[in-house]
Design an enzyme around this catalytic site. Structure first.
Site, short mmCIF file in Angstrom:
data_model
loop_
_atom_site.label_atom_id
_atom_site.label_comp_id
_atom_site.label_asym_id
_atom_site.label_seq_id
_atom_site.Cartn_x
_atom_site.Cartn_y
_atom_site.Cartn_z
N ASP A 1 -6.19 5.68 2.77
CA ASP A 1 -6.34 4.28 2.40
C ASP A 1 -7.62 3.71 3.00
O ASP A 1 -8.35 4.40 3.71
CB ASP A 1 -5.11 3.51 2.90
CG ASP A 1 -4.76 2.31 2.05
OD1 ASP A 1 -5.66 1.75 1.40
OD2 ASP A 1 -3.58 1.91 2.05
N HIS B 1 0.84 -1.20 0.00
CA HIS B 1 0.00 0.00 0.00
C HIS B 1 0.87 1.25 0.00
O HIS B 1 0.60 2.20 -0.73
CB HIS B 1 -0.91 0.02 1.23
CG HIS B 1 -1.98 -1.03 1.20
ND1 HIS B 1 -3.32 -0.74 1.13
CD2 HIS B 1 -1.90 -2.39 1.23
CE1 HIS B 1 -4.03 -1.87 1.11
NE2 HIS B 1 -3.17 -2.88 1.19
#
Length: 394
Positions: A125, A27
């Site tokens: 996120d 990520h």
């Protein structure tokens, strides 16, 4: 980035954008690549993560470094989270939930940080599902950036389904196209053996933590814009459907291939690897790597090794025999494998420069775990052989 919502300012003014990725390198790296693209437009980025993760990020290109501020935010300690564990790569799979608990305790310091910084935009996120409402209260526009493609998000479903109203309760339920997908597609379903590998991750409700699907649902619900690691050239029908499902602006920002910068040219490690690759025939080598956190079990590892041996092809295998430093379930190659294949194969148990290896003329194919970052790196130059549905830490 011009189509993202902006505050009322002159169009030529530069923005200050805060980035908050989840604590997994699968990520953090796409968020960092997005930060580079934003900085190339002259905007300032504050990239926020924990101290240890910031220190482990790739070097920044000198021309962009002044515009990308790497901000260290101390991770709170929680019970059962090992000391110095700040990313999923530091933990076995069953401990990642404690990392999420610690991460959720960043809500108050992040709120204060945003109040002090007063950025124009925050990009977050799936994990910090609480950040959208925080940004709204502070008058800051927000974007949820998904590192997953639009087809995956469509399969996951609309917000009520993500937040728990899902009538899919058995593995078989995931082998058919969901009712909210109006067209036929083999992409929009699992094969049974695939879903059985990840079924607990997809459906489990852990009393100790917030499910990943709920985090996604709440995060999408609260954001102003949903950004996706995709493009209209890659999956036009899925991007259009995603906008219909969530009824908010969708921005495909591209596949974000890695653009790592390293002035040392990777030093001795790459020199030795290149010397071996230079000796191999053009497009003859199978490059094998399963990412930083995906891990086959012992039976799978044995089958992969024996298959490589029977193929009689030259290979370069980057092997992680444990998913993290805390992983006690070490997997091992079959007895005698390395000795029997030493004339045509290399097993590398340390770091290897994947982009450089994939770009070498002797590499003819890439055997991978289907992680999107690896797929994106490979499709630029090499054919893919994919193994799917291995559990990862993200």
């Amino acid at each position: 980035m011009e189509s993202m919502p902006k505050p009322s300012m002159e169009s030529d003014d530069k923005l200050h954008i805060v980035m908050l990725p989840w604590l997994a390198f699968g990520h953090m790296i796409p968020f960092l690549e997005l930060s580079k693209l934003i900085a190339q437009k002259g905007h300032t980025v504050s990239f926020i993560s924990t101290p240890r993760n910031i220190d482990r990020l790739p070097k920044m290109p000198p021309n962009l470094a002044p515009l990308i501020n790497l901000v260290k935010l101390q991770l709170p300690q929680v019970e059962k989270l090992p000391e110095n564990a700040e990313s999923t790569t530091d933990l076995p799979y069953d401990k990642v939930k404690y990392l999420k608990m610690a991460y959720d305790q960043l809500q108050q310091p992040m709120t204060q940080l945003l109040a002090d910084m007063a950025p124009d935009l925050v990009i977050y996120d799936f994990a910090p599902y609480w950040l959208g409402p925080v940004a709204a209260k502070l008058g800051i526009s927000s974007v949820l950036f998904s590192i997953f493609i639009a087809a995956s998000l469509c399969f996951a479903g609309p917000i009520p389904v993500l937040k728990g109203e899902d009538d899919r309760t058995t593995p078989e339920d995931f082998t058919v196209t969901p009712k909210w997908i109006p067209f036929k597609s083999n992409i929009a379903r699992f094969r049974l053996f695939e879903v059985k590998r990840v079924f607990d991750d997809v459906t489990s409700v852990d009393d100790e933590n917030i499910p990943a699907t709920y985090r996604f649902g709440a995060g999408i619900e609260a954001c102003d814009v949903l950004a996706v690691r995709s493009s209209y050239e890659f999956e036009p029908e899925w991007l259009k459907l995603l906008q219909q499902i969530h009824q908010k602006p969708i921005i495909p920002i591209g596949l974000l291939p890695t653009t790592a910068y390293d002035s040392s040219d990777n030093g001795e490690a790459w020199t030795e690897i290149k010397e071996w690759l230079d000796k191999q025939s053009k497009r003859s080598v199978v490059y094998v790597a399963f990412g930083s956190e995906a891990k086959p079990n012992q039976a799978e590892l044995t089958e992969i090794a024996l298959g490589l041996e029977l193929s009689e092809l030259p290979f370069f295998w980057v092997l992680r025999n444990r998913s993290s430093v805390a992983d006690t379930e070490v997997i091992e190659l079959p007895n005698g494998f390395e000795e029997r294949t030493k004339e045509r194969g290399v097993v590398c148990t340390s770091w290897a420069p994947q982009l450089k290896i994939l770009s070498h003329d002797s590499v003819g194919g890439f055997l991978s775990h289907s992680g999107l970052s690896s797929v994106v790196e490979a499709i630029q130059c090499k054919p893919l052989i994919l193994l799917s549905s291995w559990r990862t830490q993200g």
